[in-house]
Structure formats: structure tokens, C-alpha cells
Design a protein around this motif. Structure first.
Motif, PDB file in Angstrom:
ATOM      1  N   ALA A 266    -177.683  -0.968   3.909  1.00  0.00           N
ATOM      2  CA  ALA A 266    -177.961   0.239   4.978  1.00  0.00           C
ATOM      3  C   ALA A 266    -177.895  -0.210   6.221  1.00  0.00           C
ATOM      4  CB  ALA A 266    -179.262   0.503   4.620  1.00  0.00           C
ATOM      5  N   GLN A 267    -178.162  -1.436   6.488  1.00  0.00           N
ATOM      6  CA  GLN A 267    -178.158  -2.158   8.058  1.00  0.00           C
ATOM      7  C   GLN A 267    -176.648  -1.826   8.420  1.00  0.00           C
ATOM      8  OE1 GLN A 267    -179.743  -3.188   5.513  1.00  0.00           O
ATOM      9  NE2 GLN A 267    -181.236  -4.833   6.057  1.00  0.00           N
ATOM     10  N   GLY A 268    -175.727  -2.056   7.539  1.00  0.00           N
ATOM     11  CA  GLY A 268    -174.144  -2.016   8.216  1.00  0.00           C
ATOM     12  C   GLY A 268    -173.691  -0.698   7.996  1.00  0.00           C
ATOM     13  N   LEU A 269    -174.338   0.522   7.924  1.00  0.00           N
ATOM     14  CA  LEU A 269    -173.734   1.829   8.157  1.00  0.00           C
ATOM     15  C   LEU A 269    -173.324   2.109   9.453  1.00  0.00           C
ATOM     16  CD1 LEU A 269    -176.302   3.603   5.701  1.00  0.00           C
ATOM     17  CD2 LEU A 269    -174.028   3.154   5.050  1.00  0.00           C
ATOM     18  N   VAL A 270    -172.185   2.797   9.472  1.00  0.00           N
ATOM     19  CA  VAL A 270    -171.636   3.215  10.603  1.00  0.00           C
ATOM     20  C   VAL A 270    -171.482   4.579  10.687  1.00  0.00           C
ATOM     21  CG1 VAL A 270    -169.584   3.156  12.172  1.00  0.00           C
ATOM     22  CG2 VAL A 270    -170.488   1.058  10.687  1.00  0.00           C
ATOM     23  N   ALA A 271    -171.920   5.618  11.485  1.00  0.00           N
ATOM     24  CA  ALA A 271    -172.081   6.949  11.357  1.00  0.00           C
ATOM     25  C   ALA A 271    -171.243   7.391  13.035  1.00  0.00           C
ATOM     26  CB  ALA A 271    -173.195   7.618  11.526  1.00  0.00           C
ATOM     27  N   ALA A 272    -170.780   8.363  12.763  1.00  0.00           N
ATOM     28  CA  ALA A 272    -170.190   9.068  14.241  1.00  0.00           C
ATOM     29  C   ALA A 272    -171.308   9.158  15.418  1.00  0.00           C
ATOM     30  CB  ALA A 272    -169.332  10.082  14.161  1.00  0.00           C
ATOM     31  N   PRO A 273    -171.112   8.495  16.625  1.00  0.00           N
ATOM     32  CA  PRO A 273    -172.096   8.652  17.529  1.00  0.00           C
ATOM     33  C   PRO A 273    -172.086  10.210  17.896  1.00  0.00           C
ATOM     34  CG  PRO A 273    -170.887   6.974  18.033  1.00  0.00           C
ATOM     35  CD  PRO A 273    -170.226   7.521  16.876  1.00  0.00           C
ATOM     36  N   SER A 274    -171.328  10.879  17.870  1.00  0.00           N
ATOM     37  CA  SER A 274    -171.281  12.362  18.274  1.00  0.00           C
ATOM     38  C   SER A 274    -172.496  13.051  17.385  1.00  0.00           C
ATOM     39  CB  SER A 274    -170.083  12.915  17.907  1.00  0.00           C
ATOM     40  OG  SER A 274    -169.596  13.009  16.538  1.00  0.00           O
TER      41      SER A 274
ATOM     42  N   VAL B  32    -169.344   1.596  16.282  1.00  0.00           N
ATOM     43  CA  VAL B  32    -169.927   0.562  15.639  1.00  0.00           C
ATOM     44  C   VAL B  32    -171.517   0.043  16.406  1.00  0.00           C
ATOM     45  CG1 VAL B  32    -170.118  -1.726  14.656  1.00  0.00           C
ATOM     46  CG2 VAL B  32    -168.067  -0.136  14.299  1.00  0.00           C
ATOM     47  N   VAL B  33    -171.277  -0.433  17.590  1.00  0.00           N
ATOM     48  CA  VAL B  33    -172.604  -0.703  18.436  1.00  0.00           C
ATOM     49  C   VAL B  33    -173.491   0.385  18.347  1.00  0.00           C
ATOM     50  CG1 VAL B  33    -173.167  -1.521  20.613  1.00  0.00           C
ATOM     51  CG2 VAL B  33    -171.137  -2.439  19.729  1.00  0.00           C
ATOM     52  N   ALA B  34    -173.052   1.756  18.592  1.00  0.00           N
ATOM     53  CA  ALA B  34    -174.084   2.819  18.871  1.00  0.00           C
ATOM     54  C   ALA B  34    -174.713   2.870  17.272  1.00  0.00           C
ATOM     55  CB  ALA B  34    -173.160   3.939  19.093  1.00  0.00           C
ATOM     56  N   SER B  35    -174.062   2.683  16.296  1.00  0.00           N
ATOM     57  CA  SER B  35    -174.803   2.686  14.760  1.00  0.00           C
ATOM     58  C   SER B  35    -175.793   1.638  14.727  1.00  0.00           C
ATOM     59  CB  SER B  35    -173.723   2.983  13.882  1.00  0.00           C
ATOM     60  OG  SER B  35    -172.700   3.930  14.032  1.00  0.00           O
ATOM     61  N   LEU B  36    -175.368   0.406  15.131  1.00  0.00           N
ATOM     62  CA  LEU B  36    -176.137  -0.503  14.732  1.00  0.00           C
ATOM     63  C   LEU B  36    -177.323  -0.607  15.583  1.00  0.00           C
ATOM     64  CD1 LEU B  36    -173.465  -3.560  14.687  1.00  0.00           C
ATOM     65  CD2 LEU B  36    -174.695  -2.824  12.845  1.00  0.00           C
TER      66      LEU B  36
ATOM     67  N   ALA C 218    -179.280 -13.983   6.162  1.00  0.00           N
ATOM     68  CA  ALA C 218    -179.220 -12.705   5.565  1.00  0.00           C
ATOM     69  C   ALA C 218    -178.298 -11.694   6.226  1.00  0.00           C
ATOM     70  CB  ALA C 218    -180.564 -12.011   5.280  1.00  0.00           C
ATOM     71  N   LEU C 219    -177.788 -11.955   7.528  1.00  0.00           N
ATOM     72  CA  LEU C 219    -177.331 -10.896   8.284  1.00  0.00           C
ATOM     73  C   LEU C 219    -176.030 -10.402   7.727  1.00  0.00           C
ATOM     74  CD1 LEU C 219    -177.142  -9.383  10.758  1.00  0.00           C
ATOM     75  CD2 LEU C 219    -175.965 -10.989  12.014  1.00  0.00           C
ATOM     76  N   LEU C 220    -174.919 -11.208   7.152  1.00  0.00           N
ATOM     77  CA  LEU C 220    -173.849 -10.808   6.790  1.00  0.00           C
ATOM     78  C   LEU C 220    -174.058  -9.649   5.325  1.00  0.00           C
ATOM     79  CD1 LEU C 220    -171.594 -13.910   7.110  1.00  0.00           C
ATOM     80  CD2 LEU C 220    -171.462 -11.619   8.199  1.00  0.00           C
ATOM     81  N   ASN C 221    -174.973 -10.441   4.554  1.00  0.00           N
ATOM     82  CA  ASN C 221    -175.391  -9.521   3.450  1.00  0.00           C
ATOM     83  C   ASN C 221    -175.886  -8.354   3.964  1.00  0.00           C
ATOM     84  OD1 ASN C 221    -175.976  -9.531   0.368  1.00  0.00           O
ATOM     85  ND2 ASN C 221    -178.056  -8.904   1.452  1.00  0.00           N
ATOM     86  N   SER C 222    -176.810  -8.156   4.857  1.00  0.00           N
ATOM     87  CA  SER C 222    -177.267  -6.948   5.480  1.00  0.00           C
ATOM     88  C   SER C 222    -176.274  -6.184   5.821  1.00  0.00           C
ATOM     89  CB  SER C 222    -178.357  -7.086   6.542  1.00  0.00           C
ATOM     90  OG  SER C 222    -179.679  -8.019   6.148  1.00  0.00           O
ATOM     91  N   LEU C 223    -175.145  -6.379   6.421  1.00  0.00           N
ATOM     92  CA  LEU C 223    -174.101  -5.557   6.980  1.00  0.00           C
ATOM     93  C   LEU C 223    -173.285  -4.865   5.897  1.00  0.00           C
ATOM     94  CD1 LEU C 223    -172.798  -7.738   9.732  1.00  0.00           C
ATOM     95  CD2 LEU C 223    -174.676  -5.763   9.977  1.00  0.00           C
ATOM     96  N   SER C 224    -173.814  -5.267   4.578  1.00  0.00           N
ATOM     97  CA  SER C 224    -172.959  -4.742   3.505  1.00  0.00           C
ATOM     98  C   SER C 224    -173.961  -3.626   2.686  1.00  0.00           C
ATOM     99  CB  SER C 224    -172.558  -5.632   2.237  1.00  0.00           C
ATOM    100  OG  SER C 224    -173.650  -6.171   1.669  1.00  0.00           O
TER     101      SER C 224
END
Length: 511
Positions: free
Chosen positions: A170-178, A121-125, A162-168
């Protein structure tokens, strides 16, 4: 009064009207079970994704379906805009709202078999924050940390309502760091979402084919075994595909086709997300001294017959408005929509009081695809003694030229974002659509209270800010446009008012 009709090209609409740039997301929940799935959902959209790399191409709005299919977001919103758990099951702020702590679910995995843990999650953010996606700037300055395998902290330089809303979004998308070091990261997404992109069946830019993720943690939310998204950027071609039964759902960008769509047995769902009108950028009068006078800006608002504009440009599909905040905002006040009645003679009187009895000239950009809109604006302003001088910038330069800035005012279609996003998109001194960096002590005071005050103080400041902007005529909105989405007789959709395209979780097969 006038009776002209707009005939803008669909592709240009998608390019110019920043529809769905930062609106809310949709809920990932669902009442159906995996055993009740239909075989395939086929959708039509107007724009292809530029990249599946969340650091380069992640977007919401009219492209949300591509990313929602393959990636999970940290949070989701329900139909009322309330935040719901997703990859994050719990969240809380410290006392001064500068540290957000997220607790992650423990049963989510990426399609490459690796766990969705705090490090991922940290890597995606960080990838989003440091990338080039349209909303990357909203996350600048944030510091992310994994305090254990399933806990993430986000440290802010200042409170961000706006942060919590943003996490729902594109800003909150989580992808595999690999996948970040994969040369094919732009075309081969690796996420933990409900679907997996079938790269062999996909034709980039035209057709995107997905199969249900067999290991998705929320199987009951998935209503179809297969998903296909076809890109069609021509109004006639969309209408022909609907009549031929080649899809289950389609974005309708030209509301003048609605009667034909309904005549084909399809159902229209709608929301009102965008407004169209004038952005009066040069409020200090640095490029055009006249616009520095509030009476001139008020006169411009009084020049427009908004009801006639709505009928001529949108066949009546929409709602007249004089404010940029959406109806869902606590700032919204229906009474403000009657501030500036259509009154050419009254507008001329105001101009005379401001010292412009003999009229004035304003330069604006234009593009051929929206010529009807530009002609009507010019006509109505001419009726009060304001001469518009247009420069055709061409489609590719329209937005960049207005934001340089090269013009003191412009026509534009913009999304009515949730409060803090809207402030930082259109109103704050550093906002994207405040290219002259207009600043006002009262506006600054309201913004500061909205950011750091209590809920009650923030709500009151939002109401005060909205009224002040209308009274000071920072903008000249015409109407909110009806966003339309059509579904066939076999499909239902819950088209929530927070995004330009329905959530893929909101489609269901009819029994």
C-alpha cells in the motif's frame, strides 16, 4: 486434551485478526497475452474497501485486490518474495542506505490521460505518508523529491530495511494527483493500474465492478476483460455462493467448510500467514508483577497443548509453532518449535520456583465471537494454577483496549510479517503491538545490528533475536493458521505465501 470446535463469525475475524497488514505483494507479470483473455473473473472477499483515497484508506491484506486493480505500485514481488520492477524499473541506495533513488518507466499513464511521472509519484508518496491509512506511520520522516521527470529520491532519517518491500504494498501505490482535490476521491479512483472501476455498476460495500484498462502499459499481464469483486462476510453465504457457481474464486476464512467446498468441485490453495496465540505484553511486570518473571512466562508456554488447540480451533489446518517469525525468515529455526513441550506439571514447578506455588491471576480482554478460544486458554492455564479473569470488551474495543494498554496479556491473531516489519510491529519499543514499550538491552542490540549491519551481521542478529525472544518467552504462539482460497474448475490461482488475498495477476482461466 479437549475436543471443542471454534465457530467465530467471519466479519469479526476480518475485524480482529490483522491479517495481511503488511505482508508482501504479488508479481504483476504474466505469461499470457491480451488475445487470450477470458471475459470475466468474479471473486468473493470478506471486506469492502473503506476508501480509494490512498491517503485515507489504502490497505493490503484482505483488501489488496481493490487497490491492485486500479493502481500500480512502484515495485512488486515474485512468488519467492524477490522484488521486481513495476512503475520503478531500477533502484539503488547510497552507501549508508539513507537515500534511495528510483528510476521510473516512461510508458505509464493515468486513466485521466496524465503521465505517471516523478512529480506524480512524489505527490502520491507524500499523500500516503501524511494520511491516515493503517500503514502511514511506516513512512513518517521520509522526504521525497523529483530530481527529473523520471527519477525520484527518498531520503530517510535512518536506514529502513523494510522500505523496498513497503513500496510493493500500500505504501507504494501511485494515484493521479488530479484526483486528490476531487470530492469523490474516496469512490472514484484514478490510477494507472490494469482495471478501471465502473462506478455505475458498482454498489459500494457490496459489489465492485471493473473493466480492463485499454491503455495499461503491461497488457500481457491482464487475463480478463472484466473483474467483479463481491463482498460476503458470512461463512454460510460464501459456501452457498460457491455451491451455486456464482464466483470463480473465494476467500475461505472458516477452514471447517473446506470439505464442503472441495465437495463442490472447487480446489483449495493455501498459505500460512498468521499465527494465533498469547501476547505477553507486560514483560516488566508493571501491571502484573508475575509476568515480569521469565519463569512465569515460560510456564505459560508449557501450559498449552498446541496440537490439540490446532485440531479443536482449526480442524488441524495449520502448523504448530512457538515463534513469531515466519518460515520464510532467516530468523526462523524449526528447532525452536520444540522449546516448550506440553507439560502442566513442569509448568507448575516453574511457577513454584518463581514464588507462585499457590497460583496467580491474569486479566485479559475477550469477545463473544471467539469464546471457544478464550475458554480453552482459560482451561489450560487453570490446569497449571493460573486463573484468567476476562473482561468482554466488545468487538469495537477489543484492539483499542489491549493497545491502550488495559491488560497485561491477550489472545490475538497476527500476521507473521517480513523481518523488519515484524520487528517494528511487535518487538521494538515503539511497536504497535508492544503497548507497554517493553525494552531489553539485548533486543535493542540485535535490532540495531539488523538495521545497520552487513547482510551477514543482520542475518545472524535476526537468528539471535528470534532465539532470545523464544527463550525469554515474550510471546506464547500456538500455531500458524492455514489461509485458504478456493477456485472453481475454470480458474487457477497461484496463492503466494506473502499476502492474505491472492494477487489479481495470479488468476488465470483454464484452457
Amino acid at each position: 486434551m479437549f475436543r471443542w470446535k471454534a465457530t467465530a463469525a467471519l466479519a469479526v475475524v476480518a475485524a480482529l485478526a490483522l491479517t495481511g497488514c503488511a505482508g508482501g505483494g504479488e508479481s504483476g507479470g504474466g505469461s499470457g497475452s491480451s488475445s487470450e483473455r477470458a471475459d470475466r473473473l468474479t471473486l468473493i472477499t470478506i471486506a469492502a474497501p473503506t476508501s480509494y483515497d490512498i491517503g485515507a484508506g489504502a490497505e493490503w491484506g484482505n483488501r489488496s485486490e481493490y487497490f491492485e486493480a486500479v493502481f500500480d505500485t512502484l515495485l512488486r514481488q515474485d512468488s519467492k518474495g524477490q522484488l521486481q520492477p513495476n512503475l520503478a524499473t531500477e533502484w539503488s541506495y547510497n552507501d549508508d542506505k539513507t537515500v534511495l533513488t528510483l528510476t521510473l518507466r516512461t510508458d505509464a499513464t493515468f486513466t485521466d490521460g496524465t503521465p505517471v511521472d516523478a512529480k506524480a509519484v512524489v505527490a502520491s508518496l507524500e499523500r500516503f505518508r501524511d494520511g491516515t491509512s493503517p500503514q502511514a506511520g511506516t513512512m513518517k520522516g521520509n522526504v521525497y523529491a523529483a530530481t527529473d521527470d523520471h527519477t525520484v529520491t527518498i531520503t530517510l532519517t535512518a536506514p529502513n530495511p523494510a522500505l523496498l518491500n513497503s513500496l510493493s504494498l500500500a505504501q507504494g501505490l501511485v494515484a493521479a494527483p488530479s484526483s486528490f482535490t476531487d470530492a469523490d476521491v474516496a469512490t472514484k479512483p484514478v490510477g494507472s493500474g490494469p482495471y478501471i472501476l465502473d462506478t455505475a455498476a458498482t454498489v459500494t460495500g457490496t459489489t465492485y465492478v471493473y473493466t480492463a484498462n485499454p491503455d495499461y502499459w503491461n497488457k500481457d499481464a491482464v487475463k480478463y476483460d472484466n473483474l467483479t469483486v463481491n463482498v460476503i462476510d458470512d461463512t454460510t453465504a460464501i459456501l452457498n455462493a460457491i455451491k451455486a457457481g456464482e464466483a470463480n474464486g473465494a476467500k475461505i476464512a472458516d477452514n471447517t467448510t473446506i470439505s464442503e467446498v472441495e465437495g463442490s468441485g472447487w480446489t483449495i490453495a493455501s498459505n500460512e500467514l498468521d499465527f494465533q496465540g498469547l501476547l505477553l505484553f507486560d514483560r516488566a511486570g508493571t501491571m502484573n508483577p508475575a509476568l515480569g518473571d521469565v519463569k512465569v512466562r515460560q510456564a505459560i508456554n508449557m501450559a498449552f497443548d498446541r496440537e490439540a488447540l490446532l485440531q479443536s480451533l482449526q480442524s488441524g489446518y495449520g502448523t504448530v509453532t512457538e515463534q513469531v517469525f515466519p518460515t520464510s525468515s532467516v530468523a526462523y529455526d524449526a528447532a525452536l518449535d520444540s522449546t516448550y513441550a506440553y507439560d502442566p506439571e513442569g509448568a507448575k514447578k516453574l511457577l513454584a520456583e518463581a514464588g507462585y506455588a499457590n497460583g496467580l491471576t491474569i486479566s485479559m480482554p475477550s469477545v463473544a465471537a471467539f469464546q471457544t478460544s478464550f475458554d480453552l486458554i482459560k482451561q489450560q492455564l487453570q490446569d497449571i494454577g493460573v486463573t484468567v479473569q476476562y473482561t468482554d470488551t466488545g468487538t469495537n474495543n477489543f484492539i483499542s483496549d489491549m493497545l491502550t494498554p488495559k491488560y497485561p496479556a491477550t489472545w490475538m491473531a497476527l500476521q507473521q510479517d517480513p523481518d523488519w516489519q515484524l520487528i517494528n510491529f511487535m518487538i521494538a519499543p515503539g511497536a504497535t503491538f508492544n503497548p507497554f514499550k517493553s525494552q531489553d538491552p539485548k533486543v535493542d542490540e540485535y535490532i540495531a545490528t539488523i538495521q545497520t549491519g552487513s547482510t551477514e551481521e543482520s542475518d545472524q542478529a535476526l537468528k539471535d533475536l528470534n532465539k532470545y525472544l523464544v527463550d525469554q518467552a515474550w510471546f506464547a504462539p500456538f500455531f500458524r493458521v492455514q489461509g485458504s482460497f478456493a477456485t472453481d474448475a475454470n480458474t487457477t490461482v497461484d496463492f503466494w505465501p506473502t499476502n492474505a488475498y491472492p494477487s489479481i495477476f495470479s488468476f488465470s482461466p483454464k484452457n
